[in-house]
Design a protein around this motif. Structure first.
Motif, short mmCIF file in Angstrom:
data_model
loop_
_atom_site.label_atom_id
_atom_site.label_comp_id
_atom_site.label_asym_id
_atom_site.label_seq_id
_atom_site.Cartn_x
_atom_site.Cartn_y
_atom_site.Cartn_z
N ASN A 60 0.83 -1.21 0.00
CA ASN A 60 0.00 0.00 0.00
C ASN A 60 0.86 1.26 0.00
OD1 ASN A 60 -2.38 -1.47 0.00
ND2 ASN A 60 -2.51 -1.54 2.24
N GLU A 61 1.96 1.23 0.77
CA GLU A 61 2.87 2.38 0.78
C GLU A 61 3.48 2.60 -0.60
OE1 GLU A 61 5.77 1.85 3.80
OE2 GLU A 61 4.31 1.64 5.43
N ASN A 62 3.88 1.51 -1.26
CA ASN A 62 4.47 1.62 -2.59
C ASN A 62 3.46 2.13 -3.61
OD1 ASN A 62 7.10 0.88 -1.95
ND2 ASN A 62 6.72 -1.31 -2.24
N LEU A 63 2.21 1.71 -3.47
CA LEU A 63 1.18 2.21 -4.38
C LEU A 63 1.03 3.72 -4.24
CD1 LEU A 63 -1.64 -0.51 -4.15
CD2 LEU A 63 -0.15 -0.03 -6.09
N GLU A 64 1.11 4.22 -3.03
CA GLU A 64 1.00 5.67 -2.82
C GLU A 64 2.22 6.39 -3.38
OE1 GLU A 64 -1.65 7.15 -1.81
OE2 GLU A 64 -2.66 5.22 -1.49
N ARG A 65 3.38 5.71 -3.36
CA ARG A 65 4.60 6.34 -3.91
C ARG A 65 4.62 6.29 -5.43
NH1 ARG A 65 7.45 4.14 0.85
NH2 ARG A 65 7.83 2.18 -0.25
N MET A 66 3.73 5.50 -6.03
CA MET A 66 3.67 5.37 -7.50
C MET A 66 2.26 5.70 -7.98
SD MET A 66 5.99 1.93 -8.12
CE MET A 66 5.12 0.91 -6.93
N PRO A 67 1.86 6.96 -7.89
CA PRO A 67 0.47 7.33 -8.23
C PRO A 67 0.11 7.02 -9.67
CG PRO A 67 1.84 9.29 -7.95
CD PRO A 67 2.65 8.13 -7.47
N GLU A 68 1.10 7.05 -10.59
CA GLU A 68 0.80 6.78 -11.99
C GLU A 68 0.38 5.33 -12.21
OE1 GLU A 68 3.72 7.69 -10.86
OE2 GLU A 68 4.18 9.74 -11.52
N LEU A 69 0.86 4.45 -11.33
CA LEU A 69 0.58 3.01 -11.49
C LEU A 69 -0.54 2.53 -10.58
CD1 LEU A 69 4.19 1.50 -11.69
CD2 LEU A 69 2.65 2.07 -13.56
N LYS A 70 -0.89 3.33 -9.60
CA LYS A 70 -1.81 2.86 -8.56
C LYS A 70 -3.10 2.31 -9.13
CE LYS A 70 -4.21 4.30 -4.35
NZ LYS A 70 -4.44 5.38 -3.36
N GLU A 71 -3.78 3.10 -9.97
CA GLU A 71 -5.06 2.65 -10.49
C GLU A 71 -4.91 1.42 -11.37
OE1 GLU A 71 -8.88 4.35 -13.05
OE2 GLU A 71 -7.17 5.65 -12.61
N SER A 78 -8.61 -3.86 -16.38
CA SER A 78 -7.19 -4.14 -16.13
C SER A 78 -6.39 -4.17 -17.42
CB SER A 78 -7.06 -5.50 -15.43
OG SER A 78 -5.71 -5.91 -15.38
N LEU A 79 -5.12 -3.86 -17.30
CA LEU A 79 -4.18 -4.18 -18.36
C LEU A 79 -4.14 -5.70 -18.54
CD1 LEU A 79 -1.19 -1.89 -17.32
CD2 LEU A 79 -2.76 -1.47 -19.21
N VAL A 80 -3.68 -6.15 -19.69
CA VAL A 80 -3.54 -7.59 -19.89
C VAL A 80 -2.06 -7.92 -20.10
CG1 VAL A 80 -5.85 -7.97 -20.80
CG2 VAL A 80 -3.99 -7.35 -22.38
N SER A 81 -1.69 -9.12 -19.67
CA SER A 81 -0.30 -9.56 -19.76
C SER A 81 -0.25 -10.92 -20.45
CB SER A 81 0.32 -9.64 -18.36
OG SER A 81 1.69 -9.94 -18.42
N PRO A 82 -0.38 -10.94 -21.78
CA PRO A 82 -0.35 -12.21 -22.51
C PRO A 82 1.05 -12.83 -22.52
CG PRO A 82 -1.31 -10.43 -23.82
CD PRO A 82 -0.59 -9.80 -22.67
N LEU A 83 1.14 -14.05 -22.98
CA LEU A 83 2.44 -14.67 -23.18
C LEU A 83 3.18 -13.91 -24.27
CD1 LEU A 83 1.53 -18.48 -23.09
CD2 LEU A 83 2.34 -17.04 -21.23
N ALA A 84 4.45 -13.61 -24.02
CA ALA A 84 5.28 -12.88 -24.98
C ALA A 84 6.33 -13.84 -25.52
CB ALA A 84 5.95 -11.69 -24.30
N ILE A 85 6.32 -14.07 -26.85
CA ILE A 85 7.15 -15.12 -27.42
C ILE A 85 7.86 -14.59 -28.66
CG2 ILE A 85 7.18 -17.48 -28.31
CD1 ILE A 85 4.43 -17.84 -26.93
N ALA A 86 9.19 -14.65 -28.65
CA ALA A 86 9.98 -14.31 -29.83
C ALA A 86 10.17 -15.57 -30.67
CB ALA A 86 11.34 -13.74 -29.42
N VAL A 87 9.87 -15.49 -31.97
CA VAL A 87 9.98 -16.65 -32.85
C VAL A 87 10.69 -16.24 -34.14
CG1 VAL A 87 7.86 -17.65 -31.91
CG2 VAL A 87 7.75 -16.29 -34.01
#
Length: 821
Positions: A241-252, A530-539
């Motif tokens: 929670n403290e870190n979220l307050e220190r990173m307002p751009e990322l909190k939401e 939410s943002l999404v975090s799919p599998l990232a694959i270099a081929v």
């Protein structure tokens, strides 16, 4: 004591006279206890026994999860979290980070990949483990530029240096870099992965020490005396929670992603996925024992009925009922103990058999063994089963009437209804429990068959895979990794028998996937989304073709998609559906977050990628579709070179010769590289199903045993009924009853037992449906087809069990039956 010895002697004589009963009971107990012994040995070794380090129960792991973004279950944390928690958390006496990683070492004259583990110097202190020879890493050796030491496993020390104690201070080249040997671990040291053969210091740059939400490491902590997991969780939550307050751009964004840190015992990291499965299997083994106990109780009641006159005579001659009870208890406990000993021996053999059908794919499989705890539990279970079985004939003794017992033979055979009712109830219980076990086995079998029919999205036929890791000490620039791949692929495609070849940072069912947040130009996130975090694959080009992964729209990668060309990307169906549900994704642009403090920021440094194709969604992590909930995207290896990748070769002919030729080509390009993780894609599918296959085979074995015991129960009750009612049947025949009528009489008794048993079994199955729901795929816990199949199987078996008693009843000669009375 003399009375005890006399009772024991009499019991042995009695059982010797009734060898058939004694042998049946011994075999039943042995088989049932063997199943419980083997399963308890697995449960005890995998789940109940602490990890083989000092006070393992006080070691917790902290893992960051983002469930709404599709990133869960990795058990990883970020390096910035580690340094924050070192400063702020007071519940731990020590903390450490680690991660297993493959390294190349020269063994027997050729480079080979071995399992290594990168650890912070505090790792040894936390585990309270020191090298057998030498020393652990110092704190200074955990800094960038100083991390050039290595500690060997006992096995690697003996293999490389023959156990030479003067090895300390020597250099060992690991993945192209020299490391100084500072220690050798004890031969029995094992932590998380038994395959680990050396340990290297883990060091972080100043930037990495403040990096959050880039989760690549396992983070563990040892509680102080008196500390609790709840306190640790509370402190982690407060720090987050403290870190979220220190990173307002990322909190939401983080709140919308469901970000939280799970604090749990380290052992749960290994066993969480199999705990429920193993407990269910052990429960199945216990039900087998329960069915066996009911079967033995039935036999004991039948034997008591045959001994009623003998026991009544002894009572009439002055024997006390307590003495008779003591003798029956001794008989049952003696048989149970002998059966327990036999079952323990059989269980040890069963445990070895299980190793050949997939047990090695369970976590901590190398630690599974028989020990004193398993033996004592098995024998205690045997004695408890013996006491349970003994309760039924003991209750029967109290109902013996001397007068009735001595005159029983003069009756029509319709007496003993109470005893017969108890026996029928026991058989109905056997049928019910057998039905529940067979339902579970049938569901697992149906589920497994459906998984075998699943289309994984690629074609595994004829595809072999092998991995290579380029050491960063030697390939420390993207152009070097790119150059290696550009030289490797043409020579690999020229191997005789290879028609298609490509490479990928991760292959389906390979178990080494990474996910990463990606964004689309113009996509408007809804409030709370939410943002999404799919599998990232270099081929590389050729990868989609080798695995025959369909490109549904657009195209795959070509050699023209190199580092000088427009940056491009291929997305799978799920990613396309998420960002462009109602429009064409081709030509759209995507980008990676460039500023870790403002993920949505777009500026002149943003690197855009144009969507050129939509690939079919694959079952990357499991055939059942779990994992990779938000899909995957692919980027050209030439534009984002990977240092670790897997070649996929579509080849005809002998796979071994193809792999041998591949190994030769890699050695020609770089003699220091080694192939590892060599499997055909069909083998990868089989390996992904190994634990399910083991569970299915065990459940079906338990079901078969339960069915056999239930069949014996039905046969025993009906055979007893015919024997007891011979005179009645003779009278019925003498009064005009036909053979069909006699057959109907016996079959009615048999199918009444089955009907009551099935009703009870359905109730048990309904009670257990929530427990089995997570273990099956594609079928419901009360699947109608499986339900009908099990009912039909039990009906057929019941009919077969009725056949012999019914045939015997139909052959009753009324004159002989009446004369015998």
């Amino acid at each position: 004591m003399d009375a005890f010895l006399l009772d024991l002697k009499y019991g042995i004589r009695s059982l010797w006279r009734d060898k058939g009963f004694a042998l049946t009971v011994l075999l039943t107990f042995s088989v049932c206890i063997a199943a419980n012994t083997a399963l308890f040995a697995i449960v005890n070794s995998v789940i109940l026994r602490p990890l083989p380090v000092a006070e393992a129960n006080s070691i917790l792991i902290m893992s960051n999860e983002y469930p709404k973004a599709g990133a869960t279950g990795g058990n990883y944390a970020a390096s910035g979290d580690y340094f924050d928690r070192l400063r702020e958390m007071t519940v731990f006496e020590s903390q450490a980070m680690f991660r297993p990683r493959n390294q190349t070492v020269e063994l027997n004259g050729s480079p080979q990949q071995i399992r290594a583990m990168l650890v912070t110097p505090s790792w040894f202190r936390l585990l309270r483990a020191s090298p057998m020879i030498g020393r652990p890493f110092t704190e200074e050796e955990g800094e960038i530029g100083r991390e050039q030491e290595v500690i060997l496993s006992h096995g690697l020390w003996e293999q490389l240096y023959g156990g030479d104690k003067s090895v300390l201070g020597r250099d060992l080249r690991i993945s192209g870099r020299p490391f100084t040997i500072v220690g050798v671990m004890a031969p029995n040291f094992n932590f998380i992965e038994p395959e680990v053969r050396l340990w290297m210091p883990l060091a972080f740059t100043a930037e990495e020490k403040t990096l959050h939400h880039s989760n690549n490491w396992f983070h563990i902590g040892r509680l102080k005396p008196g500390g609790t997991p709840q306190q640790a969780q509370a402190q982690v939550n407060a720090l987050n929670n403290e870190n979220l307050e220190r990173m307002p751009e990322l909190k939401e964004l983080l709140i919308n992603a469901g970000f939280h840190t799970v604090v749990k015992p380290l052992q749960d990291m290994l066993t969480a996925d199999v705990q429920k499965t193993l407990y269910l299997l052990w429960g199945g083994a216990f039900v087998v024992l329960l069915i066996g106990g009911l079967n033995i109780a039935n036999l004991a009641l039948a034997r008591l009925a045959l001994r009623r006159k003998e026991l009544a005579t002894r009572i009439a001659l002055g024997a006390g009922r307590a003495q008779l009870v003591r003798q029956l208890v001794l008989e049952n406990l003696g048989l149970a103990l002998l059966g327990g000993i036999g079952g323990t021996i059989l269980g040890a053999g069963l445990l070895r058999t299980l190793n050949s059908i997939g047990l090695e794919h369970f976590p901590r499989a190398g630690e599974v063994h028989m020990d004193s705890t398993v033996v004592l539990v098995s024998l205690a279970l045997s004695l408890a089963a013996g006491l349970f079985v003994g309760l039924f004939p003991i209750a029967g003794i109290s109902s013996i009437s001397v007068n009735d017992a001595l005159h029983e033979d003069s009756r029509t055979g319709t007496t003993g209804k109470k005893s017969r009712g108890v026996r029928q109830l026991l058989v109905a219980g056997q049928i019910g429990f057998a039905f529940a076990l067979l339902m579970g086995a049938g569901l697992l079998l149906a589920s497994f068959r459906l998984l075998l029919q699943v289309d994984p999205g690629f074609n595994p036929n004829g595809v072999v895979t092998a991995s290579v890791a380029l050491p960063r000490s030697k390939y420390n620039k993207p152009e070097l990794s790119r150059s290696f791949m550009n030289r490797a692929l043409p020579s690999i495609r020229a191997i005789p028998g290879v028609s298609l070849a490509g490479a990928s940072e991760a292959v389906p069912l390979g178990g080494n996937h990474n996910d990463s947040v990606i964004l689309a130009e113009g996509y408007q996130m809804k409030p709370g989304e939410s943002l999404v975090s799919p599998l990232a694959i270099a081929v590389t080009p050729g990868y989609f073709e080798a695995l025959r992964i369909p490109i549904l729209r657009g195209r795959g990668f070509t050699d023209g998609d190199n580092d000088t060309a427009l940056r491009v990307i291929v997305v799978d169906e799920r990613v396309a559906q998420h960002f462009w549900p109602n429009s064409d994704p081709l030509g759209r642009r995507m980008y990676f977050p460039g500023d870790p403090k403002d993920l949505l920021k777009i500026d002149e440094h943003t690197q855009w990628m144009t969507v050129i194709g939509v690939a079919r969604s694959l079952r990357y992590e499991n055939l059942d579709g779990s994992g990779a909930a938000v899909g995957a995207y692919y980027i050209p290896n030439s534009q984002s070179p990977a240092n670790s990748f897997t070649f996929a070769l579509k080849a005809s002919g002998d796979p071994k010769s193809v792999i041998s030729a591949l190994r030769g080509e890699i050695a020609r390009l770089d003699p220091d590289l080694a192939l590892f993780d060599i499997h055909s894609m069909s083998e990868r599918i089989d390996l992904s199903l190994a634990s399910r296959r083991t569970s299915m085979l065990l459940a079906n074995a338990f079901g078969a045993i339960a069915l056999f015991l239930a069949t014996l129960g039905i046969y025993g009750v009906l055979a007893y009924l015919v024997a007891r009612r011979t005179r009645e049947i003779g009278i019925r025949v003498a009064l005009g009853s036909t053979q069909a009528g006699v057959l109907k009489l016996v079959l009615r008794e048999g199918f009444q037992l089955v009907a009551f048993g099935l009703i009870f079994g359905v109730v048990v199955a309904m009670f257990l449906q929530k427990a089995v729901a997570s273990e099956i795929y594609g079928v419901r816990p009360l699947d109608p087809l499986v339900l009908a199949s099990v009912m039909a199987l039990l009906a057929i078996v019941a009919l077969a069990a009725c056949a012999v008693p019914a045939r015997r009843a139909m052959r009753v000669d009324p004159m002989v039956a009446l004369r015998s009375e």
